[in-house]
Write a protein that holds these residues in place. Structure first.
Motif, PDB file in Angstrom:
ATOM      1  N   UNK A   7       0.835  -1.210   0.000  1.00 50.07           N
ATOM      2  CA  UNK A   7       0.000   0.000   0.000  1.00 50.07           C
ATOM      3  C   UNK A   7       0.866   1.254   0.000  1.00 50.07           C
ATOM      4  N   UNK A   8       1.979   1.216   0.729  1.00 44.31           N
ATOM      5  CA  UNK A   8       2.884   2.375   0.759  1.00 44.31           C
ATOM      6  C   UNK A   8       3.498   2.606  -0.618  1.00 44.31           C
ATOM      7  N   UNK A   9       3.875   1.537  -1.310  1.00 41.63           N
ATOM      8  CA  UNK A   9       4.436   1.681  -2.662  1.00 41.63           C
ATOM      9  C   UNK A   9       3.408   2.296  -3.601  1.00 41.63           C
ATOM     10  N   UNK A  10       2.169   1.808  -3.539  1.00 40.00           N
ATOM     11  CA  UNK A  10       1.107   2.380  -4.395  1.00 40.00           C
ATOM     12  C   UNK A  10       0.871   3.849  -4.068  1.00 40.00           C
ATOM     13  N   UNK A  11       0.845   4.170  -2.783  1.00 39.23           N
ATOM     14  CA  UNK A  11       0.609   5.557  -2.370  1.00 39.23           C
ATOM     15  C   UNK A  11       1.754   6.460  -2.820  1.00 39.23           C
TER      16      UNK A  11
END
Length: 184
Positions: free
Chosen positions: A75-79
């Motif tokens: 999720x952090x990578x996508x964000x």
């Protein structure tokens, strides 16, 4: 569960570019949450309320790329792909490290997609990184990541004699790894 629901409610009720909610969500990325659900919710919701290129939020997301929970890292990578600037060297370096070293294939795919979005699949640095990863240097690379890398290369118009994409596609079609000289 209550904290996760509260984070989600705050993000749904907030306006886009709500600095106060974005700051609170970024702080939740670092909270003591044994299951990771609160950190996951914060990482997923942050792009909805934060301003693009908000340095504080981007820095918090970069730090979470090493979270113990793979869902939080993904999720952090996508964000980061949504919030970071294409010229943000620290965010790009953090995503590249994630792509190269994370132990989870889904996290590596999300880091790859974020890098493709920030750099553009036609960017020479991005293409070199992908070709390097598809070369014989990482023979154990998960098939899911290999396919995502090939799709990233193929998403740009490929002309005759493309030094990397053609070699990668031909070798992978034969079920072989790309040799160093074929990807160079």
């Amino acid at each position: 569960r209550v904290r996760t629901a509260a984070a989600g409610m705050a993000a749904r009720l907030a306006r886009a570019d709500d600095l106060e909610v974005a700051t609170d969500l970024a702080a939740l990325l670092c909270c003591d949450d044994s299951t990771g659900f609160v950190r996951l919710a914060a990482a997923e919701l942050l792009p909805k309320v934060s301003q693009k290129e908000d340095r504080w939020c981007v820095a918090a997301l970069e730090a979470v790329l090493v979270d113990p929970e793979w869902t939080v890292r993904a999720a952090a990578a996508r964000a980061l792909g949504s919030l970071a600037s294409p010229s943000d060297h620290r965010a790009l370096t953090a995503l590249e490290a994630c792509l190269k070293t994370d132990g989870n294939a889904y996290v590596r795919v999300d880091a790859l997609k974020a890098l493709a979005g920030l750099r553009g699949p036609g960017n020479p640095t991005f293409r070199a990184l992908v070709c390097e990863r598809l070369s014989g240097e990482s023979p154990e690379e998960h098939a899911l990541v290999q396919v995502a890398m090939l799709e990233a290369l193929m998403s740009v118009r490929i002309g005759k004699g493309d030094d990397c994409a053609v070699a990668v596609a031909c070798h992978m079609a034969r079920g072989k790894r790309v040799e160093e000289e074929g990807a160079a």
